[in-house]
Design a protein around this motif. Structure first.
Motif, PDB file in Angstrom:
ATOM      1  N   ARG A   1       4.153   6.527  -0.724  1.00 20.93           N
ATOM      2  CA  ARG A   1       4.424   7.057   0.613  1.00 20.93           C
ATOM      3  C   ARG A   1       5.869   6.767   1.035  1.00 20.93           C
TER       4      ARG A   1
ATOM      5  N   ASP B   1       2.834   5.835   7.413  1.00 19.43           N
ATOM      6  CA  ASP B   1       1.636   4.998   7.492  1.00 19.43           C
ATOM      7  C   ASP B   1       0.384   5.849   7.276  1.00 19.43           C
ATOM      8  N   THR B   2      -0.747   5.201   7.363  1.00 16.15           N
ATOM      9  CA  THR B   2      -2.019   5.907   7.087  1.00 16.15           C
ATOM     10  C   THR B   2      -2.321   6.983   8.107  1.00 16.15           C
ATOM     11  N   GLN B   3      -1.754   6.887   9.313  1.00 20.84           N
ATOM     12  CA  GLN B   3      -1.955   7.919  10.338  1.00 20.84           C
ATOM     13  C   GLN B   3      -0.950   9.062  10.209  1.00 20.84           C
TER      14      GLN B   3
ATOM     15  N   ASN C   1       0.825  -1.212   0.000  1.00 23.98           N
ATOM     16  CA  ASN C   1       0.000   0.000   0.000  1.00 23.98           C
ATOM     17  C   ASN C   1       0.858   1.260   0.000  1.00 23.98           C
TER      18      ASN C   1
ATOM     19  N   SER D   1       0.766   3.963  -3.030  1.00 24.15           N
ATOM     20  CA  SER D   1       0.366   5.326  -2.655  1.00 24.15           C
ATOM     21  C   SER D   1       1.527   6.312  -2.688  1.00 24.15           C
TER      22      SER D   1
END
Length: 637
Positions: free
Chosen positions: A410, A436-438, A404, A408
């Motif tokens: 990232r 990360d997503t946070q 992911n 994305s």
């Protein structure tokens, strides 16, 4: 052969100029002689007619001039002839064929009668015409000269060919390609010089081999246990210090102490050869188990105690690994000395980031004693609940997270500035972190081991290269600023990645002088055959090569010459407290001595204090990086 052709042309040109000069002198002399002779011959004709006329008038010859003089003038090819008496012509002759170039002679024939002869003759050159015979002789002469010049050129080329061979060998020597210069003995001339070069190269090769064996012996005696061939106590302390920052652990992992009971008594009861065989089998088995653990450490602390450190491992994996290590040790010991109940003990202590090194050593030692108190061969893990929750994730969760993050985009680039002796920026080493997503950043020391397990390092490092080529380099005003990028084994052996890298480097070849690709020393040594072609391709594209973590293992430095590295970065275990450790200083001096003829820049990783940097400068290290210079900087993309 460029040099041979150049010298041959110069010598042939000099030879032709010399021949042309000589020919010109001879031709000029011949022309002058020809002119002089023709004019003298014409003067002789005039003198003969003059003497005839003088004789005619002095002896009162009864022959009339019209009877004998015209045939003579025709034979002499006179253009005009006139006899003048008292200013009035009384005899004239004129050739019907007009001549454009004429020469006039005027002579006094008889003073008493005042008779003057005036005679006009054509110039001597107009009477001669070049025929086919002369042209044939001239053409044959030109052809002979051309053939002689061609033969001379070929002869000069053959004679100078030996000099060209000597020049080629000398050029390889100047480039440091001593092996190629020795193999290609060639046909160098003078042969005495060629044989002298061959002998010197052979002696240099012998000296290099002896120096390499000497350096290897120094490093081995300093950091290796002479009986088992693995790291000794000094090696263990250096590597452990490299995992700490101000005595605090910088990453999670586990430390094991493995002890073989009554090893000295066993040597008395059994033969020393048998015990050495058992130790060799145990060490071989442990190394095989640790081959799957990245950056693991295995060393001998004392006569019967061994230490193992495995970073980036979860506590559950550490428990399974301890059980496996104990089993392989007991199996190998049983095969040699028979079965024993209380023979091998293994104590482990799991550690997390920020834990004190001294406390960790005490905990590992207490775990070993606890295993010994159990009365049988067993292992014991000191558990204080220090479990890294990120490491406790399963492989499926890690793969999902990494994939992911890649999709994305990232992956974020960070850099650490590398300084030279003048405290000027030499280059920047690029590392990365994931978000990360946070929005939290995850350090590379945590996700890279998981990326290796999931086989995703080529994709991560590809994104890093794209960030450097597409974003960072175009935004830099200073075209001389360099960036270094680390490459892993999976990346260097991935065919898809190599194809992509080749196309990309060709497309951005104008940026290659600003790139440095770094490879771990352990990867180069253990996988030379698999990655050498890739490293050669990168170097030929114009980028520089760097080998880092040098000194992490005790290996021969021959690989540095074979791969033609431009930079060397010493591992921080060698750099840490270098001003207090003479054995580490000896290692650096030995390494530099063996590579003194190679144009290599020596650098140091993990410099933490001014004393370390000053000592490294004294030893000859050119560049340094670490907390003493700068911290990680996030690059603007």
């Amino acid at each position: 052969m460029k040099l041979t052709r150049m010298l041959s042309k110069k010598l042939t040109s000099f030879w032709l100029m010399s021949l042309a000069s000589v020919a010109f002198v001879f031709l000029f002399t011949a022309v002058l002689s020809f002119v002089q002779l023709t004019y003298e011959f014409q003067q002789q004709k005039v003198s003969e007619i003059e003497s005839m006329l003088v004789s005619h008038y002095e002896h009162d010859n009864t022959w009339k001039l019209d009877s004998w003089l015209p045939p003579v003038l025709i034979a002499f090819k006179a253009a005009e002839f006139t006899l003048i008496k008292d200013g009035e012509p009384f005899f004239e002759y004129k050739d019907k064929n007009a001549h454009s170039n004429i020469v006039t002679y005027k002579k006094l024939i008889n003073k008493k009668q005042n008779i003057v002869m005036k005679m006009t003759l054509p110039e001597p050159f107009t009477l001669h015409h070049v025929g086919w015979y002369e042209l044939l002789i001239f053409g044959i002469g030109i052809i002979i000269i051309a053939l002689v010049v061609r033969f001379g050129f070929y002869w000069f080329s053959v004679q100078l060919d030996g000099i060209e061979h000597l020049a080629q060998r000398s050029q390889k020597i100047l480039k440091g390609e001593y092996d190629k210069a020795l193999i290609e003995k060639g046909l160098g001339q003078p042969r005495v010089i060629n044989r002298a070069l061959t002998r010197l190269l052979q002696e240099l090769e012998d000296v290099s081999k002896q120096r390499e064996r000497f350096d290897q012996s120094i490093r081995s005696n300093t950091f290796l246990d002479p009986e088992t061939g693995i790291g000794n106590r000094i090696f263990f302390d250096n590597r452990l210090d490299a995992l700490t920052d101000e005595q605090k652990m910088t990453m999670p992992g586990v430390m094991y102490f493995l002890e073989i009971e009554d090893l000295d008594l066993l040597q008395q009861d059994s033969s020393k050869e048998k015990i050495d065989e058992m130790l060799s089998l145990i060490i071989l088995s442990i190394n095989q188990v640790l081959s799957l653990q990245v950056n693991s450490l295995f060393a001998r602390r004392s006569f019967n105690q061994f230490a193992l450190i495995i970073p980036q491992i979860s506590q559950a994996e550490a428990d399974r690994l301890a059980s496996k290590l104990l089993k392989v040790c007991l199996r190998q010991a049983t095969n040699v000395i028979g079965e024993r109940n209380d023979f091998v003990h293994l104590g482990g202590a799991y550690f997390n980031i920020g834990e004190d090194k001294a406390i960790l050593l005490e905990e590992a030692d207490m775990a070993l004693r606890a295993a010994q108190f159990q009365g049988t061969s067993s292992w014991f893990m000191y558990d204080k609940g220090a479990l890294d929750r990120d490491l406790s994730k399963g492989s499926v969760q890690w793969r999902s997270f990494l994939e992911n993050a890649l999709v994305s985009k990232r992956v974020f680039a960070f850099s650490r500035v590398v300084f030279d002796n003048d405290m000027l920026e030499q280059h920047r080493e690029i590392t990365c972190r994931l978000r990360d997503t946070q929005g939290h950043l995850i350090r590379a020391t945590l996700f890279l081991p998981m990326a290796i397990k999931c086989g995703l390092t080529p994709q991560i490092e590809r994104q890093i290269i794209e960030i450097v080529l597409f974003d960072i380099l175009p935004s830099q005003r200073d075209s001389g600023l360099k960036f270094s990028i680390n490459l892993s084994l999976d990346t260097l052996t991935s065919r898809a990645f190599i194809r992509w890298l080749t196309r990309t480097l060709l497309e951005y070849r104008h940026l290659m002088p600003q790139l440095i690709f770094e490879v771990n020393e352990i990867i180069v040594v253990n996988h030379m055959d698999r990655i050498k072609d890739t490293l050669d391709m990168i170097r030929k594209m114009g980028a520089s090569l760097c080998v880092d973590r040098v000194g992490q293992q005790v290996v021969s430095a021959q690989y540095i010459k074979q791969c033609h590295f431009d930079f060397i970065k010493l591992h921080k275990s060698i750099v840490r407290k270098i001003h207090l450790r003479e054995e580490n200083q000896l290692f650096i001096r030995s390494l530099m001595g063996g590579l003194s003829r190679n144009n290599i820049v020596f650098g140091a990783e993990g410099v933490t204090s001014l004393q370390e940097w000053q000592t490294l400068q004294i030893l000859g290290v050119n560049v340094g990086q670490g907390p003493f210079f700068s911290e990680l900087i996030e690059e603007d993309t």
